[in-house]
Scaffold this active site. Sequence first.
Site, PDB file in Angstrom:
ATOM      1  N   GLY A   1      11.403   9.171   4.776  1.00 58.69           N
ATOM      2  CA  GLY A   1      11.362   7.742   5.122  1.00 58.69           C
ATOM      3  C   GLY A   1      10.246   7.449   6.108  1.00 58.69           C
ATOM      4  N   SER A   2      10.469   6.446   6.937  1.00 61.46           N
ATOM      5  CA  SER A   2       9.390   5.947   7.799  1.00 61.46           C
ATOM      6  C   SER A   2       8.883   6.963   8.815  1.00 61.46           C
ATOM      7  CB  SER A   2       9.847   4.698   8.538  1.00 61.46           C
ATOM      8  OG  SER A   2      10.150   3.698   7.596  1.00 61.46           O
ATOM      9  N   THR A   3       9.670   8.011   9.110  1.00 62.96           N
ATOM     10  CA  THR A   3       9.167   9.013  10.047  1.00 62.96           C
ATOM     11  C   THR A   3       7.852   9.586   9.528  1.00 62.96           C
ATOM     12  OG1 THR A   3      10.532  10.680   8.976  1.00 62.96           O
ATOM     13  CG2 THR A   3      11.400   9.727  10.991  1.00 62.96           C
ATOM     14  N   PHE A   4       7.675   9.491   8.182  1.00 58.38           N
ATOM     15  CA  PHE A   4       6.496  10.072   7.578  1.00 58.38           C
ATOM     16  C   PHE A   4       5.244   9.233   7.852  1.00 58.38           C
ATOM     17  CE2 PHE A   4       3.894  11.635   4.003  1.00 58.38           C
ATOM     18  CZ  PHE A   4       4.074  12.984   4.203  1.00 58.38           C
ATOM     19  N   LYS A   5       5.454   8.000   8.311  1.00 55.88           N
ATOM     20  CA  LYS A   5       4.298   7.140   8.566  1.00 55.88           C
ATOM     21  C   LYS A   5       3.375   7.715   9.632  1.00 55.88           C
ATOM     22  CE  LYS A   5       6.657   2.997   7.010  1.00 55.88           C
ATOM     23  NZ  LYS A   5       7.553   1.900   7.424  1.00 55.88           N
TER      24      LYS A   5
END
Lengths: 369, 725
Positions: free
Chosen positions: B318-322
């Site tokens: 999810g957004s942690t990958f941003k």
Amino acid sequence: MTNKKPFDFWIFATVLVLLCLGTIMVFSSSAAYAYNTFHGDTYLFLRKQLQSAPIGLVAMIVVMNIDYRKLGKWSSILVVVSMVLLLMARIPGIGRETKGAWRWIYIGPINFQPSEIAKLAVILFFSYSLSKRKDQLKYFYKGLLPYLMIIGVYVALLMFEKHLSGTIVIASVACVILFCAGARIKHFILMSIPAILGVVAAIIYEPYRLDRVRAFLDPWKYKQDEGWQIVQSLLAIGSGGLFGRGLGKSLQKFLYIPEPHNDFIFSVMAEELGYIGVFTVLLLFLIFIWRGIKIAMNAPDAFGSFIAIGITTLIAIQVIINVAVVTSSMPATGMPLPFFSYGGTSLVFLMCGMGVLLNISRYANYERI
Amino acid sequence: MAGPSIQTKKRLLFLLFFFTALIAALLVRVAWIQVVQGDKYQKLAFEQQTQDRIISPRRGTIYDRNGKELAISASVETISANPQVIKKTKQNIDGMAEKLSEILEMDKETVLKKLKKSSRYEWIKRKIDKDVGDKVRKWVQDEKIQGIYIDEDTKRFYPNRNLAAHVIGFTNTDNDGIFGMEKVMEKYLKGVPGKILSEVDAGGLEVPFKEEKHIEAQDGANVYLTIDETIQYFAQKAMDKAIADNNVLNGAAAIVMDPRNGEILALVSKPDFDPNDPRGAPAGVDPATWKGYTAEDVKLLSETVWRNKVVTDTYEPGSTFKAITSSAGLEEGAITPESPVNDFTVTVGGRKINCWKPNAHGNETFEQGVFNSCNPVFVRLAQGLGIDKFYSYIKAFGFYDKTGIDLPGEATGIIHKRPSEVDMAVASFGQRFTITPIQLITAYAAIANGGKLIKPHLVKEVTDVEGNVIKKYEPEVVRRVISKQTSDTVKNILEGVVSKGTGGNARVAGYKVAGKTGTSETVDTKTKGRYIASFSAFAPADNPVVCVLVILDHPNTYPHTGGYIAAPVAGKLVEDILNYLGIERQYTEDDKKLLMQEVPVPDVRNVTIEEARKILKEKGLEYKVEGDANNKDAVIMEQTPKPNASVLEKSVIILYTHKPAKDVMVRVPDLSNKTISEATQTLNDVGLNIKVNGMGNAFAQSIAPGKEMRKGEIVEVEFRHLDTE
């Protein structure tokens, strides 16, 4: 032709070497067992074997000098005597039950297995009779059948004693003599059918034999029971390696192998002397067989030839079956290893047989060295 | 006279060949046994000939990084028997079984069966306490019993029970490590068993004329883990609380790593187990039907309590990958924090991608795009980089490979082999591919440490019995992924995510926390709480010493976002850790504003109202008198809250001029979603005091609305930011 030549040096030497080696191995293998079972009497079996060996040697030298052709006329009496003795072994008081079998006769201080006499009786009788009637042998009923019936009587008597290994040896030796005397291959094939059925019946009839077959097929599974001996034997042979642990240094003889001085003496020897030792001993037996057959081929008459092959086969069959059993190459049967397995009287009988063979060699026409 | 006929001679020759062939075959057979299989048989023979009582080595201790014991070996005793000796010595087997079963509290039939076996070595009972062993010893000596032995043994003991169970692992009854570090470090911990090498015969009696040789056991080496027991405890407590607070259905995971060297300081996977009883029935299983050893039971254990989610579970980041996408863009110079971007809908392969906020944020800087976690911003950034470049960073950050952490069973996720434009578009914000938690934290550590991907590890060093270091585990740099400069920029942006963006709930007064939220959907589209809420953080942002990843699997609550439920857990954990590590707080102006002074309540009992007023004013506290309020000389009999309770400045202390016959009770109001000042006001209005935790809107209160409380008492209220994706 009647003038005596020297006896066969090869046989004589081989027998002496085997006898010495055998005696040493009896001591080495039995010491721990004797110590444990006979209250510290480590030398018990050695002492007994050292009493029998010289008697055997003397017996061999005496017999060596008796013209084998004189033995022929005694052979039929010997057959009758041996049969009676085999029966007697089953009579309590004369015979005695050991581990469920009746193989031994005890008369005064002497005890022996009548099957030892039966072996020599069969060889002599078959050889003598066939040397006269070998032309008839091509006929089944008047030629082969009477001999088969004699074999049948022996088989019955020995099975009555529950002496399977003796049965195998005597039947094999008799058949080999019949074969060499010219019995027809066709008849052998026909004979083999009831023989195989008989063996199967014998195995099924006695549960302990069935167990042995099972233990043979997977000794590790029955390690604690029927497979124990075989497993211990394999461990002994295997741990000998190429050069062995050294004479006297077997560890498997410490009650792992039951009665290590008897049927499993080969395993102890393999452990102590390694493959080098095994090879040497089997080579000695091979030399013996080679010379035995050479004597048979060059014997002055059919009688001598048949005796020679009979005695040679007697040794060969026992060696082959014994080694096959201890290496788990066939189901277990109590086959002794000639010259090695402990046994006073059987050694004396064996040496008598050697005497006969050497005597025949004195009349044979061949290069001796 | 005629010799044998030609036929006889032929058959004799045949016999010669026949016998020769058989003997040759036997020679081959013996060679096979002796030469080829000789070693095997020799070993087996050795085992049975020397099968005596083994002196077991003491298994090495597992310590945490500071030398605190995590797994130790306690001295116990093992009772064994030699049935062959018992048989040979003709002892009263029945009586022996009777006595043994009595001392050892065992079934008599079981003991009897063991004593009657045909073997030479039987365990009667293993790992019994010393005093029980002494009882057997006394009996053996008094009765001159033969063939029963009492031997020293060791038993593995884990003093902290569930703490770091997945890391430490456990052993079986033979003290062989079969799980976790116990397994991984087996060769060091195990030690070498000693033996009494008396050669024995088949009866188990010693062979005559042989010398007995004692080979002493060599104790196992000690293993120092990188785990810090205290930090592990913080993490474990935080996860227990998070699971309870958020009704988490599928367990949770947390990792704490030192980004500078890849050392794992804490590793939590929930549900967990007690390594002292690793085969105990997991929650929800009827202990009556539970064995723990059957294939079925072991399967269940492996899937639940033994499962180490940190290395074996894969999930969509999810957004942690941003943070990864941002690093790639910044490193490639495709973007700067100040670059103007917008988060209007982007269409890729016919699929529309919107920002999570219904009306979007509109035009913003890239930095703000990260603070606000706007998906379209990252899609456009990835498109600008192109498939090859973008995926080369995913690869460089290690998402295609196992991290190589020293734990068994590490998995890798499902990640595009030949990615399409659509694959890349959704991957830019962490969707439709899976990774393991350990991969993500390793990547975050690379961002935090200046750009180097370092292999995570759990073992610090191994020492021998005397304490000499025999093996040291140094950090292993896999590769440089981004430059120091990019690392600094990303750190700065991620700090902004917490201080100004969607990560606000991870904010800790006095510490600069950097981090990113993550809310992933799982394939269980229909089940309850089918999300995975996560938060990945490191702190202090400008010089990180810890990296934290918190993952809550299937929180059955609403909101279920990482920012709402995982960020506060991570924030609190970071605060506990930095506090413990002695990192000094540096309060920003913002922090100071938010930080309300707490004061301890003074003891004003047995003084006059006038005096009490002075004391309380000094502390900045208000008061209210119950009873004789106008008599300034009235003496205070009782007060609420009690002395030394901690309250905010301006709290109202209730003073009683007489022993109240009955406590003055008030009803607790509902504070849901109120801001801090609203909640304080609401409580003060009914005469209650507040204790504030966190920031944002009220999320939970210590006393449920509608319950009655004594006037003046304190209600603890937890606040969280709602504006989180």
